[in-house]
Every structure is written in structure tokens, then in C-alpha cells.
Design a protein around this motif. Sequence first.
Motif, PDB file in Angstrom:
ATOM      1  N   GLN A 199      -6.981   9.262  -4.707  1.00 57.52           N
ATOM      2  CA  GLN A 199      -6.454   7.726  -4.308  1.00 57.52           C
ATOM      3  C   GLN A 199      -5.342   7.476  -5.522  1.00 57.52           C
ATOM      4  OE1 GLN A 199      -6.617   6.340  -1.163  1.00 57.52           O
ATOM      5  NE2 GLN A 199      -7.369   8.406  -0.971  1.00 57.52           N
ATOM      6  N   ALA A 200      -4.531   6.549  -5.301  1.00 55.40           N
ATOM      7  CA  ALA A 200      -3.703   6.013  -6.276  1.00 55.40           C
ATOM      8  C   ALA A 200      -4.156   5.481  -7.328  1.00 55.40           C
ATOM      9  CB  ALA A 200      -2.745   5.075  -5.669  1.00 55.40           C
ATOM     10  N   GLN A 201      -5.394   4.711  -7.121  1.00 51.58           N
ATOM     11  CA  GLN A 201      -6.009   3.833  -8.019  1.00 51.58           C
ATOM     12  C   GLN A 201      -6.640   4.784  -9.105  1.00 51.58           C
ATOM     13  OE1 GLN A 201      -6.397   3.447  -4.887  1.00 51.58           O
ATOM     14  NE2 GLN A 201      -8.645   3.138  -4.518  1.00 51.58           N
ATOM     15  N   GLU A 202      -7.088   5.978  -8.736  1.00 51.72           N
ATOM     16  CA  GLU A 202      -7.933   6.820  -9.590  1.00 51.72           C
ATOM     17  C   GLU A 202      -6.977   8.045 -10.186  1.00 51.72           C
ATOM     18  OE1 GLU A 202     -10.894   8.818  -7.090  1.00 51.72           O
ATOM     19  OE2 GLU A 202      -9.319   9.866  -5.998  1.00 51.72           O
ATOM     20  N   LEU A 203      -5.893   8.039 -10.006  1.00 54.36           N
ATOM     21  CA  LEU A 203      -5.077   9.163 -10.403  1.00 54.36           C
ATOM     22  C   LEU A 203      -5.087   9.057 -12.287  1.00 54.36           C
ATOM     23  CD1 LEU A 203      -2.133   9.008  -8.144  1.00 54.36           C
ATOM     24  CD2 LEU A 203      -4.139  10.805  -7.934  1.00 54.36           C
ATOM     25  N   LYS A 242       0.683  -1.210   0.148  1.00 52.96           N
ATOM     26  CA  LYS A 242      -0.016  -0.027  -0.095  1.00 52.96           C
ATOM     27  C   LYS A 242       0.900   1.155   0.164  1.00 52.96           C
ATOM     28  CE  LYS A 242      -3.892  -2.182   2.544  1.00 52.96           C
ATOM     29  NZ  LYS A 242      -4.562  -2.318   3.491  1.00 52.96           N
ATOM     30  N   GLY A 243       2.247   1.344  -0.635  1.00 51.09           N
ATOM     31  CA  GLY A 243       2.902   2.342  -0.522  1.00 51.09           C
ATOM     32  C   GLY A 243       3.877   2.418   0.687  1.00 51.09           C
ATOM     33  N   SER A 244       4.717   3.184   0.485  1.00 43.41           N
ATOM     34  CA  SER A 244       6.003   3.357   1.396  1.00 43.41           C
ATOM     35  C   SER A 244       5.620   3.194   2.974  1.00 43.41           C
ATOM     36  CB  SER A 244       6.928   4.356   1.372  1.00 43.41           C
ATOM     37  OG  SER A 244       7.495   4.062  -0.017  1.00 43.41           O
TER      38      SER A 244
END
Length: 327
Positions: A165-169, A63-65
Motif C-alpha cells: 500500500q502506498a502509505q507503507e512503501l 487516492k491515485g489516478s
Amino acid sequence: MSAAAAGCSDDSADGDGGSTGSLEKITYLTSFGTFGRDSYAYVALDKGYFKDAGFDVTVNPGKGSGENIKSIVSGQAQFTPIDLTGGLLAAGGKDKTTGFTAVAAIQQRTMAAIIALEGNGINAPKDLEGKTLTDQPGSVVRTLFPTYAKLANVDPNKVTFRNGQAQELIGLLASGRTQGIGQFVVGKPTVETVAKPKKAVVLPYSDVLQDLYGNVLITSTKYATDNPEKVKKFTEALLKGLADSIENPEEAGKITQKYVQTAKPEGVAAELALMGPYVKSAAAGIPVGALDAERVARSIAILQGSGQIEPGLKPEQVINFDLTPKA
């Protein structure tokens, strides 16, 4: 589909009668999600490198760093890649996060970037002034932006960031609802696929932040202290998968699809082709996975100079150089 069960190892007996019963169970988290840039873990799993090293590995999407560090420190996972800059910011920032250590480099240069589309008025760093960008809160791209902006002669106060959110960028960028997004350079093929026929404009942070590493493999400080030889064996197995993925991206794409049903082999291969130069240093003789203390010290100095971490952080507080491949 989630890759939560992607790491279920082959439990059948080997030719010598051995089975996974004698293997140490390990949970490995990808850096984020199940993108092609993380496919080397599936390659190492599929080719039996982990098993040969003595591990029964389950690969779960990370889920990221920031979240991945928490999972390592809490013992929910044993190994994961994080962006080294994110690790330095965590260890040297206000929270002074401890309990994790880096044991190998995945990329020799940061892959952080701003990605826009042709026609959005962004063609060079200075063009970011007056524009609106979208990124996930706490992402390395966003956290590092003030330092990048300073070195790229951009006034960060003239750049607006919105949360996404990352998945919508990529969807937000393709639909014109934002002028640029935080992304890794290897995201370019996916952006162009979604935004077709428009082409992507990529502003890599490494153009001005050449000393910064990209992702590094971390484990908990306790696990590294208690099991140095196991850490070396796991690292070697993972790096074999990484080297194979860079040498043969098409094969890595096909392997990844076995474990991640939604993965598109050609998309995985395209990301790996872009990632190759970041994994293999332009400097001759530096092996895959190596970390150099002097370079890390310069990275720390850059972050201190921009006020993003407090004075006093040493490379050894974040990296176990006894366990890393030598630069």
C-alpha cells in the motif's frame, strides 16, 4: 489527520458584502493523500484564488489516478490531478474508460521513479534486474514500468514486483524489507528522513521517457462541455496557486500546515523545490499548465509501441485542447 475538511471556505462576508452563498460548490481531490506535491491546492484556497473565481472549494485527499478518475466520472468530485500516462492507459487500454478530460498540465514531465537506498545494489537502471521492488497495484510507476524498462535496456522479466500500500512503501524500504519502491521523484526528502542516515537513489522515468507529462488537471467531459468558462476560471485559479507554490515553497509549507495538521512545512518545501523543474518547462516561453498535442501523440505512440494501449487513441479523446493553456 485527514484533510477531508481542509477546504472549508471562509463563509464570512467580504468587504463588498458578498459571501460564499453565490459561489459554486466544488469538490477537489488531491492527486494522492496530502503530500507537499499537492500543496498548491491549499495555497489557491488560502489566498482566495478559488473564491475570486467564483468557487467554494473543498479539498479532499485523493487516492491515485485510477480512483480519482472514477470519482470524476461518477460526479463525486469535479476536479482532480491524475498522471496523464495513467489517463492514457485508462482511455486506451482494455477498459476504454471515458467521461473525463484533461484541461491543464501540472507537471511538464513525468515524476514517476524507482527509489532505492544506497547499499541496496541499485545505482543504475540495469541494476534493477534480479531485484525485488514494491509498489501499489495499478500505480502509474508500476503500470509504466514495462515501457520504462524497454527504453532503459532492462529486462522486466528479471524484476520482481510485490504488492504494497502506498502509505507503507517508504517504511518497507527504510526497514530493508524491499530493495526499491515505486515513488515520485519528489518523495526523495521523505525517504531520506525516514531512512536516515541512508541516502536515496532515484531512477527517474523521465531520463528515458522525456515526452511523457506528469500530472494533469481533469474534470468530467460533461462539466467541461457544459461549463467551459467555469473550467477556465477554476484552472487559472489553481495554476496561480501552483505558480506561487513553486516560487515560494516555504510559504506553501506554512499554508499547507493550516489545512493538514500533520504536514511538516519543511517537508512540503523540499518536495516543491524538487517539483519546480517539472512544472516549469526547460523550453522557453511555455506557460505553466500548457499541453502540446504533438507531445501527447508521441506519448501515445510510445505506449502503443510497448503494447500497453491499443491502436487508435487520439490526444483529443483525453484532452480538451480548447480549454488548456496554449503551449
